[in-house]
Design an enzyme around this catalytic site. Structure first.
Site, PDB file in Angstrom:
ATOM      1  N   GLY A  25       0.533  -0.947   0.066  1.00  0.00           N
ATOM      2  CA  GLY A  25      -0.328  -0.287  -0.082  1.00  0.00           C
ATOM      3  C   GLY A  25       0.764   1.274   0.281  1.00  0.00           C
ATOM      4  N   ARG A  29      -2.656   7.602   4.335  1.00  0.00           N
ATOM      5  CA  ARG A  29      -3.332   8.117   5.459  1.00  0.00           C
ATOM      6  C   ARG A  29      -2.035   8.952   5.685  1.00  0.00           C
ATOM      7  NH1 ARG A  29      -7.353   3.754   6.868  1.00  0.00           N
ATOM      8  NH2 ARG A  29      -6.058   2.406   5.971  1.00  0.00           N
ATOM      9  N   LYS A  36       4.824   4.318   3.213  1.00  0.00           N
ATOM     10  CA  LYS A  36       4.680   3.674   4.912  1.00  0.00           C
ATOM     11  C   LYS A  36       5.649   3.454   5.456  1.00  0.00           C
ATOM     12  CE  LYS A  36       1.146   1.830   5.948  1.00  0.00           C
ATOM     13  NZ  LYS A  36      -0.346   2.369   6.537  1.00  0.00           N
ATOM     14  N   GLN A  85       3.539  -6.178  -6.121  1.00  0.00           N
ATOM     15  CA  GLN A  85       1.183  -6.423  -6.312  1.00  0.00           C
ATOM     16  C   GLN A  85       1.331  -4.842  -7.284  1.00  0.00           C
ATOM     17  OE1 GLN A  85      -0.868  -4.439  -3.617  1.00  0.00           O
ATOM     18  NE2 GLN A  85      -3.336  -5.999  -3.765  1.00  0.00           N
ATOM     19  N   GLU A 167     -15.306  -4.357   7.547  1.00  0.00           N
ATOM     20  CA  GLU A 167     -15.000  -3.186   7.276  1.00  0.00           C
ATOM     21  C   GLU A 167     -15.581  -2.137   8.400  1.00  0.00           C
ATOM     22  OE1 GLU A 167     -11.447  -2.757   6.908  1.00  0.00           O
ATOM     23  OE2 GLU A 167     -11.741  -5.158   7.373  1.00  0.00           O
ATOM     24  N   ARG A 344      32.424  14.975  15.884  1.00  0.00           N
ATOM     25  CA  ARG A 344      31.813  14.235  14.862  1.00  0.00           C
ATOM     26  C   ARG A 344      32.375  12.927  14.217  1.00  0.00           C
ATOM     27  NH1 ARG A 344      33.270  19.368  11.537  1.00  0.00           N
ATOM     28  NH2 ARG A 344      33.016  18.155   9.906  1.00  0.00           N
TER      29      ARG A 344
HETATM   30  C1  UD1 Z   1      -6.311  -3.566   7.638  1.00  0.00           C
HETATM   31  C2  UD1 Z   1      -8.020  -4.793   7.985  1.00  0.00           C
HETATM   32  C3  UD1 Z   1      -8.803  -4.591   9.323  1.00  0.00           C
HETATM   33  C4  UD1 Z   1      -8.329  -4.632   9.978  1.00  0.00           C
HETATM   34  C5  UD1 Z   1      -6.888  -3.724  10.146  1.00  0.00           C
HETATM   35  C6  UD1 Z   1      -5.991  -3.855  11.073  1.00  0.00           C
HETATM   36  C7  UD1 Z   1      -8.412  -5.625   5.395  1.00  0.00           C
HETATM   37  C8  UD1 Z   1      -9.311  -5.396   4.076  1.00  0.00           C
HETATM   38  N1  UD1 Z   1      -8.915  -4.394   6.523  1.00  0.00           N
HETATM   39  O1  UD1 Z   1      -7.773  -2.308   7.533  1.00  0.00           O
HETATM   40  O2  UD1 Z   1     -10.018  -5.571   9.209  1.00  0.00           O
HETATM   41  O3  UD1 Z   1      -8.810  -4.022  11.069  1.00  0.00           O
HETATM   42  O4  UD1 Z   1      -5.750  -4.133   8.931  1.00  0.00           O
HETATM   43  O5  UD1 Z   1      -4.666  -3.016  11.008  1.00  0.00           O
HETATM   44  O6  UD1 Z   1      -7.703  -6.446   5.335  1.00  0.00           O
HETATM   45  N2  UD1 Z   1      -1.588  -3.942   1.463  1.00  0.00           N
HETATM   46  C9  UD1 Z   1      -1.154  -3.938   0.367  1.00  0.00           C
HETATM   47  N3  UD1 Z   1      -2.407  -3.945  -1.000  1.00  0.00           N
HETATM   48  C10 UD1 Z   1      -3.445  -3.267  -1.464  1.00  0.00           C
HETATM   49  C11 UD1 Z   1      -4.102  -2.598   0.175  1.00  0.00           C
HETATM   50  C12 UD1 Z   1      -3.103  -3.030   1.634  1.00  0.00           C
HETATM   51  O7  UD1 Z   1      -0.457  -4.949   0.376  1.00  0.00           O
HETATM   52  O8  UD1 Z   1      -3.783  -3.387  -2.075  1.00  0.00           O
HETATM   53  C13 UD1 Z   1      -0.757  -4.220   3.027  1.00  0.00           C
HETATM   54  C14 UD1 Z   1      -0.945  -1.754   2.560  1.00  0.00           C
HETATM   55  O9  UD1 Z   1       0.887  -2.489   2.679  1.00  0.00           O
HETATM   56  C15 UD1 Z   1      -0.913  -2.578   4.369  1.00  0.00           C
HETATM   57  C16 UD1 Z   1      -1.648  -3.293   4.972  1.00  0.00           C
HETATM   58  O10 UD1 Z   1      -1.519  -4.646   3.357  1.00  0.00           O
HETATM   59  O11 UD1 Z   1       0.398  -2.698   5.424  1.00  0.00           O
HETATM   60  C17 UD1 Z   1      -3.148  -2.958   5.125  1.00  0.00           C
HETATM   61  O12 UD1 Z   1      -3.553  -2.314   5.011  1.00  0.00           O
HETATM   62  P1  UD1 Z   1      -4.154  -1.022   5.175  1.00  0.00           P
HETATM   63  O13 UD1 Z   1      -4.772  -0.198   4.089  1.00  0.00           O
HETATM   64  O14 UD1 Z   1      -3.334  -0.547   6.394  1.00  0.00           O
HETATM   65  O15 UD1 Z   1      -5.743  -1.669   6.452  1.00  0.00           O
HETATM   66  P2  UD1 Z   1      -6.723  -0.858   6.917  1.00  0.00           P
HETATM   67  O16 UD1 Z   1      -7.372   0.207   5.950  1.00  0.00           O
HETATM   68  O17 UD1 Z   1      -5.736  -1.033   7.979  1.00  0.00           O
HETATM   69 CA    CA Z   2      -3.358  -0.666   8.860  1.00  0.00          CA
END
Ligand code: UD1
Ligand code: CA
Length: 470
Positions: A25, A29, A36, A85, A167, A344
């Site tokens: 991701g 945010r 991130k 991905q 969610e 240094r």
């Molecule tokens: C996710 C969970 C939520 C949980 C929360 C806990 C899902 C749909 N939701 O939400 O139920 O309570 O984590 O922390 O899984 N990522 C990818 N590829 C993508 C999207 C995300 O690799 O296409 C990775 C992101 O980099 C991240 C992780 O997956 O490290 C979680 O994604 P994020 O968008 O942070 O999910 P949350 O909204 O936190």
């Molecule tokens: Ca998260």
């Protein structure tokens, strides 16, 4: 398709588990141009915490990368296998990218997000253990907390069986009131996982949610294992910089407590900042507003601070550093620095060196017992044992030729106050220079030189020749 996969609990040891870290991701945010997972927590990128955990579970963790994958891959090096991905279509889609690598290779797949750096080894082990005993295809970690953190809610039936993870954005008001949260760590039966991932349907937002697999398992009447964490700081997930600050303070508190338990005195733990890779010896005392950063290693019985930053440095035993900045330096034992010293990169101070107020040293070795009390600069130099550098004396190491030049000073030398040592220069042992002299030529052992430019006026040192600041 209903598929039961029974584990032989007695042969747990032979169950192969892979770990997959989701890190593709963008971290929208965070409002950042940096991925991130490369944002730092207690001095280390978030992803490093996940890699540590991944290595604990299996030899080669798999990391799913997408946004700025080259930058992140460079950071990972050979510590993990990377799968890409290309489009960030959700957590389910992200995990699916590892199918080709893992299908048929392992029995179980442990999955979690790289933005959960405070997860502990014991919590991950607990969910793996839970799944080895579970007849169903998946075990998850949940937490009971009134602070929902925007996490998915764990929906249970009247008989308390897990039915789904919903969610926050899709939850009804009734579901929003649920205080059991999905931490985002899952241990799957590998056979079941890959087949089910191919059947995932996009959610209303167009993303493929990994969490939908919980509902799939429940609808197949399969058992979902649950490990409930006591919702301490472990479950802090980082979606925003506010979460990052929250995790920072939680991790710092964890690090500080652990040092106090191991024999280090922190006068004010709330205002002491120790990076996670730092090492500290027994009975060292750390005063407020002190920052120990990077790969710093500190010996025993030191007093550090207040108001000091020590970065990537090695500090011996019984050293004292007050209101100073130390970067890339080595200090042997019983060295004292400050207040207001700046050491240094490439500084190496021998046993018992004293660097007083407003001293600056760069790329230099000061031998045992050297004293440099006030306002001096020593750069690109070697200084022999017991030499005294008078107030305001400096090495002029940067020449008109725009090159840096070296200065060598022998043992038991007395450099007079405000002496300018114009490099390249060799000063013999037991030399004395007069206050304010500008030394442009080498001085032999036992000589006394004064003036601008300095002239040698004596070869035999007269003890009363010059007054020195002490
Ligand atoms: C996710 C969970 C939520 C949980 C929360 C806990 C899902 C749909 N939701 O939400 O139920 O309570 O984590 O922390 O899984 N990522 C990818 N590829 C993508 C999207 C995300 O690799 O296409 C990775 C992101 O980099 C991240 C992780 O997956 O490290 C979680 O994604 P994020 O968008 O942070 O999910 P949350 O909204 O936190
Ligand atoms: Ca998260």
């Amino acid at each position: 398709m209903l598929r039961h996969f029974m584990f032989d609990v007695l042969s747990n040891m032979s169950i192969k588990t892979a770990s997959v870290i989701l890190a593709a991701g963008k971290g929208t945010r965070m409002c950042s141009s940096i991925p991130k997972v490369l944002h730092k927590l207690a001095g280390r990128p978030l992803l490093e915490y996940a890699l540590d955990l991944g290595l604990h579970i299996c030899n080669v963790p798999i990391v799913v990368l997408g946004f700025e994958s080259e930058k992140v891959q460079e950071f990972i090096g050979d510590r993990a296998k990377v799968v890409l991905q290309n489009q960030q279509l959700g957590t389910g889609h992200a995990l699916h990218q590892a199918a080709d690598v893992l299908r048929g290779q392992v029995d179980m797949v442990l999955v979690w997000a790289a933005d959960m750096p405070l997860l502990t080894k014991s919590l991950l082990e607990a969910v793996v253990h839970c799944q080895t005993k579970n007849e169903g295809p998946v075990s998850i970690i949940t937490a009971i907390s009134d602070d929902d953190r925007g996490f998915g809610r764990v929906v249970r039936s009247d008989r308390r069986e897990v039915q789904a993870v919903v969610e926050q954005s899709d939850a009804t008001s009734e579901q929003l009131a649920i205080n059991e949260l999905n931490v985002g760590v899952y241990c799957f039966d590998s056979l079941w996982l890959w087949d089910e991932l191919s059947t995932l349907k996009p959610s209303a937002s167009g993303e493929y949610y990994l969490t939908d697999l919980i509902e799939s398992a429940a609808s197949q009447r399969q058992k979902i294992g649950v490990v409930t964490s006591n919702a301490g700081d472990e479950i802090i997930g980082i979606n925003t910089r506010i979460h990052l600050a929250e995790a920072e303070s939680a991790l710092r508190a964890r690090i500080n407590h652990s040092w106090m338990e191991r024999g280090v005195t922190l006068i004010d733990p709330d205002n002491t900042y120790i990076d996670s890779n730092v090492e500290i010896g027994l009975d060292t005392t750390i005063l407020p507003n002190t920052h120990l950063q990077g790969g710093t290693v500190v010996g025993s019985e030191c007093t550090l601070g207040p108001n000091s930053t020590i970065r990537d440095s090695v500090i011996g035993n019984r050293c004292k550093i007050e209101s100073s900045v130390v970067e890339g330096a080595i200090l042997e034992d019983e060295v004292d620095v400050g207040p207001f010293g700046h050491l240094r990169a490439g500084t190496h101070l021998g046993n018992g060196v004293h660097v007083g107020n407003f001293g600056e040293i760069k790329n230099s070795y000061l031998g045992p017992g050297v004293k440099m009390g006030h306002f001096s600069y020593i750069g690109d130099a070697i200084v022999g044992a017991r030499t005294n550098i008078g107030a305001g004396a400096i090495t002029c190491n940067y020449g008109m030729d725009k090159q840096k030049h070296r200065t060598e000073i022998g043992e038991d030398v007395f450099i007079g106050s405000d002496t300018m040592l114009v490099a390249p220069l060799r000063i013999g042992s037991r030399v004395r220079t007069g206050a304010g002299s500008v030394v442009t030529k080498d001085l032999p052992d036992d000589s006394l030189a004064v003036g601008v430019p300095a002239r040698i006026i004596s070869r035999l040192v007269d003890d009363k020749a010059e007054s020195q600041d002490e």
